[in-house]
Structures are given as C-alpha cells and as structure tokens.
Design a protein around this motif. Sequence first.
Motif, PDB file in Angstrom:
ATOM      1  N   THR A 275      11.401  -5.727 -13.004  1.00 46.82           N
ATOM      2  CA  THR A 275      10.076  -5.153 -12.758  1.00 46.82           C
ATOM      3  C   THR A 275       9.190  -6.146 -12.021  1.00 46.82           C
ATOM      4  N   THR A 276       9.245  -7.397 -12.414  1.00 47.90           N
ATOM      5  CA  THR A 276       8.445  -8.428 -11.748  1.00 47.90           C
ATOM      6  C   THR A 276       8.806  -8.528 -10.271  1.00 47.90           C
ATOM      7  N   VAL A 277      10.093  -8.575  -9.984  1.00 44.69           N
ATOM      8  CA  VAL A 277      10.541  -8.675  -8.595  1.00 44.69           C
ATOM      9  C   VAL A 277      10.132  -7.430  -7.814  1.00 44.69           C
ATOM     10  N   ALA A 278      10.241  -6.253  -8.444  1.00 41.14           N
ATOM     11  CA  ALA A 278       9.844  -5.015  -7.771  1.00 41.14           C
ATOM     12  C   ALA A 278       8.367  -5.047  -7.399  1.00 41.14           C
ATOM     13  N   PHE A 279       7.520  -5.518  -8.307  1.00 41.59           N
ATOM     14  CA  PHE A 279       6.090  -5.610  -8.018  1.00 41.59           C
ATOM     15  C   PHE A 279       5.813  -6.619  -6.913  1.00 41.59           C
ATOM     16  N   LEU A 280       6.519  -7.748  -6.954  1.00 46.02           N
ATOM     17  CA  LEU A 280       6.335  -8.771  -5.924  1.00 46.02           C
ATOM     18  C   LEU A 280       6.781  -8.283  -4.553  1.00 46.02           C
ATOM     19  N   VAL A 281       7.794  -7.408  -4.523  1.00 52.33           N
ATOM     20  CA  VAL A 281       8.304  -6.880  -3.261  1.00 52.33           C
ATOM     21  C   VAL A 281       7.355  -5.818  -2.701  1.00 52.33           C
ATOM     22  N   LEU A 282       6.842  -4.947  -3.548  1.00 59.90           N
ATOM     23  CA  LEU A 282       5.988  -3.855  -3.095  1.00 59.90           C
ATOM     24  C   LEU A 282       4.622  -4.354  -2.621  1.00 59.90           C
ATOM     25  N   SER A 283       4.089  -5.370  -3.279  1.00 61.91           N
ATOM     26  CA  SER A 283       2.721  -5.801  -3.008  1.00 61.91           C
ATOM     27  C   SER A 283       2.476  -6.223  -1.554  1.00 61.91           C
ATOM     28  N   PRO A 284       3.273  -7.129  -0.955  1.00 55.53           N
ATOM     29  CA  PRO A 284       2.992  -7.513   0.429  1.00 55.53           C
ATOM     30  C   PRO A 284       3.244  -6.401   1.429  1.00 55.53           C
ATOM     31  N   GLY A 285       4.171  -5.477   1.113  1.00 57.71           N
ATOM     32  CA  GLY A 285       4.398  -4.355   2.003  1.00 57.71           C
ATOM     33  C   GLY A 285       3.164  -3.485   2.123  1.00 57.71           C
ATOM     34  N   LEU A 286       2.562  -3.164   0.984  1.00 54.42           N
ATOM     35  CA  LEU A 286       1.343  -2.368   0.994  1.00 54.42           C
ATOM     36  C   LEU A 286       0.165  -3.156   1.552  1.00 54.42           C
ATOM     37  N   SER A 287       0.097  -4.439   1.220  1.00 50.63           N
ATOM     38  CA  SER A 287      -1.001  -5.277   1.697  1.00 50.63           C
ATOM     39  C   SER A 287      -0.998  -5.419   3.214  1.00 50.63           C
ATOM     40  N   SER A 288       0.177  -5.333   3.833  1.00 47.32           N
ATOM     41  CA  SER A 288       0.277  -5.495   5.286  1.00 47.32           C
ATOM     42  C   SER A 288      -0.434  -4.384   6.047  1.00 47.32           C
ATOM     43  N   LEU A 289      -0.761  -3.273   5.379  1.00 46.69           N
ATOM     44  CA  LEU A 289      -1.505  -2.205   6.044  1.00 46.69           C
ATOM     45  C   LEU A 289      -2.887  -2.681   6.483  1.00 46.69           C
ATOM     46  N   CYS A 290      -3.403  -3.717   5.841  1.00 48.17           N
ATOM     47  CA  CYS A 290      -4.699  -4.270   6.246  1.00 48.17           C
ATOM     48  C   CYS A 290      -4.654  -4.838   7.656  1.00 48.17           C
ATOM     49  N   ASP A 291      -3.467  -5.189   8.142  1.00 52.45           N
ATOM     50  CA  ASP A 291      -3.347  -5.704   9.505  1.00 52.45           C
ATOM     51  C   ASP A 291      -3.630  -4.626  10.535  1.00 52.45           C
ATOM     52  N   SER A 292      -3.536  -3.356  10.140  1.00 49.50           N
ATOM     53  CA  SER A 292      -3.943  -2.258  11.011  1.00 49.50           C
ATOM     54  C   SER A 292      -5.307  -1.717  10.610  1.00 49.50           C
ATOM     55  N   GLY A 293      -5.949  -2.413   9.682  1.00 53.03           N
ATOM     56  CA  GLY A 293      -7.271  -2.013   9.208  1.00 53.03           C
ATOM     57  C   GLY A 293      -8.317  -3.034   9.563  1.00 53.03           C
ATOM     58  N   ALA A 294      -8.916  -3.646   8.547  1.00 49.23           N
ATOM     59  CA  ALA A 294     -10.028  -4.564   8.770  1.00 49.23           C
ATOM     60  C   ALA A 294      -9.625  -5.805   9.559  1.00 49.23           C
ATOM     61  N   LEU A 295      -8.375  -6.250   9.412  1.00 49.63           N
ATOM     62  CA  LEU A 295      -7.977  -7.511  10.031  1.00 49.63           C
ATOM     63  C   LEU A 295      -7.892  -7.432  11.555  1.00 49.63           C
ATOM     64  N   VAL A 296      -7.806  -6.229  12.101  1.00 52.20           N
ATOM     65  CA  VAL A 296      -7.776  -6.077  13.560  1.00 52.20           C
ATOM     66  C   VAL A 296      -9.089  -5.495  14.075  1.00 52.20           C
ATOM     67  N   ASN A 297     -10.037  -5.262  13.181  1.00 50.52           N
ATOM     68  CA  ASN A 297     -11.286  -4.581  13.502  1.00 50.52           C
ATOM     69  C   ASN A 297     -12.162  -5.345  14.485  1.00 50.52           C
TER      70      ASN A 297
END
Length: 443
Positions: A340-362
């Motif tokens: 479960t820990t590894v699954a959470f660690l794997v999912l988190s940066p994938g979802l967080s990377s959506l910010c690169d098409s959001g505020a981070l490129v704004n």
Amino acid sequence: MTMSIAIPAMVNHTAPSSHHNDSIERPSPDFPDYQNETSKEFKAEAPVYDWNPEIQGIILSSPNYASFFTPISSGYLAGVFGAKRVVGAGLFISSILNLFVPMAADTGVTLLIVIRVVQGIAQVMVTTGQYSIWTKWAPPLERSHLISIAASGALLGSFIIFAIGGLLSQTIGWPYIFYIFGGIGCVSSLLWFPLVYDDPVNHPFISTGEKEYILCSLAQQDSSPGWSLPIKAMIKCLPLWAILVFYFCHYWPFYVMMSYTPTYINSVLEANLRDSGILSALPFISGFICIILGGLLADFLLSRNIFKLITIRKLFTAIGVLFPCLLMVCLYWVRSSASTTVAFLVLSPGLSSLCDSGALVNILDIAPRYAGFLKGLSQVFAHIAGAISPTVAGVFLSQYKELGWRNTFLLSAAVNMLGLVFYLIFGKADVQNWAKEQTFNNF
C-alpha cells in the motif's frame, strides 16, 4: 537526485560514532528473500558517516541554499547571451562537480555542502534558461505538450538514477553513483552545444514548413522583453502572485518527497539498498508518463474549445494537488503495509505532474514576453521552499522519533493546499496589460 539515493548507504544508523564502517542493512518481513539474497551478495565497502537526521536534512537541502539568488540573473543572462550557452554551462558545471562529491564527503560535511550549493546554482541555470528557449520554439496551442515532454526528462532521469543507484550502492559502492551519473552529465553537456539552437530561425536542420509554422504561430505574441521590466506593475499583479505563491507551496512537498523517498523506504519499510532504489524509482516512471499525457490532454481540451484556458489551468492544478495531498497524509497510517505504501508513493507524483499543465506553466499565458525573467522569479520561490522543507523534515525526524514522518507529511500537505486555494482565487490566464506593451514607469 544522486545524493537522495546514495544517502541511505552513506549513513550509519546503528554503529557507534566512527568515520568508516561497512554498509549496514536490515532485514524486513516485507521482503522475505532478503536474508538469503544478501548473504550471497558482494558487500560493497565504502565510507559510512555518522550524520544525524538534522545534518542529512541540511545536506539534502543545500543545493537550494543559494539557488534562490540565481534564477532571476540566469533568466536575464539567457536573454542576453542566449539560453543555449547558459543551460549548457550549468549542465557541465553541475555534472563535473558531481565527480568530486565522494572526495568532499570524505573530507568533511562543510566541503560537501559547499559543492552542493554550487551545484544547485548551476542547476538553476538549466531549469531557468530553458524557458527562454520555449518562448521562441513552442506554438501556443502546443505549449503544454512540448514543455511537459521536456519536463518529463527530469522524471525519467530520476527514475534511472534511483533504479540503478540502489544496486550500485549494494554492489560496487555508493561513490560510483556520483562517478557514473556525473560522467553521463558531462557527455550530455558536450552534446548540447552542437545540437541545440536558441530559435528556429538559425536552426540548420529544421524544415522550411516547420520553421514558418512556428514563426507564424508566434507572430501575434510579443515575446521580446527589451531592456526594462515593469516591476511596479508586476508587484501589484495578483495573478502573478498566485503563480509565485503556488510555486512555493507546491515545491515544499515536492522537495521533501524527492529527498526523502529512498530514506523513507529504507528506514520505514526496512528494504535493503537494492530494493530501496527500485521501489524509490517507481514513482518517477508514473510521473514521467502522466506529465506527457497531461500535456496532451490540456492541449486537446484547449484546441477543441472544450474548456477555457483558465479552466484547464485550474482544473489540472486542483487534481494535481488534492489527490497527492490525500495520499501523502495517508502514508503514515498505511506504513505497516509495504504494498500500500509503494502504491501511494507511485500514484502521488503521477497525479501531481498534472500541475505542470496547470499553474506551473501559467507564466507563459499571462506574460510570454517576460517568460525568462518570471520563470526565474518563480524558481526563487521554489528554491526557497527547497531550502526549507528538507531541513524542517530533518528536524522533525530528529526530534520526534515516532511522529516525525507524520508531522512531515501533514505539514507538507497543508502547505500545498494553501497554495492551491490562493491560486484558485487569484489565478488568471489572460495576457496582462503590463506584458502587452511597456507603457509603465519602468525601473
């Protein structure tokens, strides 16, 4: 990232005070084959240091200690001398210094920190300078996609370093992590200069059709900053502050996770060095895939007029913050389950990377003509967060033996959420008046 994967092998957690010791690894019920495997494996002999969690936090934070002084000047230099030279020089300096990290660590913590501070300054030249290239190469409707592909390289590189670094630590010793990847960086910097060009006009290999397409798509966008900046207007601009505050808040948990993921897996899950490296690498491959898909989706939604640009930026930012924060907060309470820990660690940066098409490129939306300078300014806020957050995490882990990780995750999630709220309230995607033409009193 080489230090993040190497530090679990560099630090002796159990032996009394000494300078050199054999690497110490601990068995775990989550890895049942550990004892049989490690008894047969070659034990790498490399220096091991008695660095407490506070010192480790300072070492991991050190590349950011002076970095926040550099982005603005790097963006300015990229505009004057060309981003190609600035980025190439930064890559070479950072890579060559990586070769000297093992020697510096053996000499003392002070020299190691100094080298990493200079490395951080050099790496800012890379991250800041490249935005000056994109203002001349990226058509507006393809901007999210192209920048996402470029940004994914950092995640792919981190994945490779973590996947291989743990194995190197356990077999031939942690110093070779710095030697091998420092050497690769030097070769890459030498390839950079003959292959990269600042704009499509001077590129010798680009087709005439592609060159005309890029130039025509950018013709209506004034991206020439001139020699002065509307500083007063920038200070009063809430949409700009929304981006800058978000940079600080978003990169707070980013630097914590990038710095401490191998340590967390090694200490909490009690994985050996090889398994720790492999498990630490998995989050980066999810981020690598999702950052590209996120850029494609953002450009698709924009080109089909499904959503307005500001809606896309805020939607992607909200998803990229809310779900990773939830997963981060839950990490402490699922630590008894390795899967479960590894699954959470794997999912988190994938979802967080959506910010690169959001505020981070704004920034490219609200002020494309000042992209180099403002990207540098945003990196100031990011590096301030990077200078503080791993150090704070080190203090938590040193002072709170049982609750250190919980406090670290809760604080990181709270800071990230604060940045999201501020951005959702004040964020805009229209080119600001002060970025259209210079009609203000500049200084």
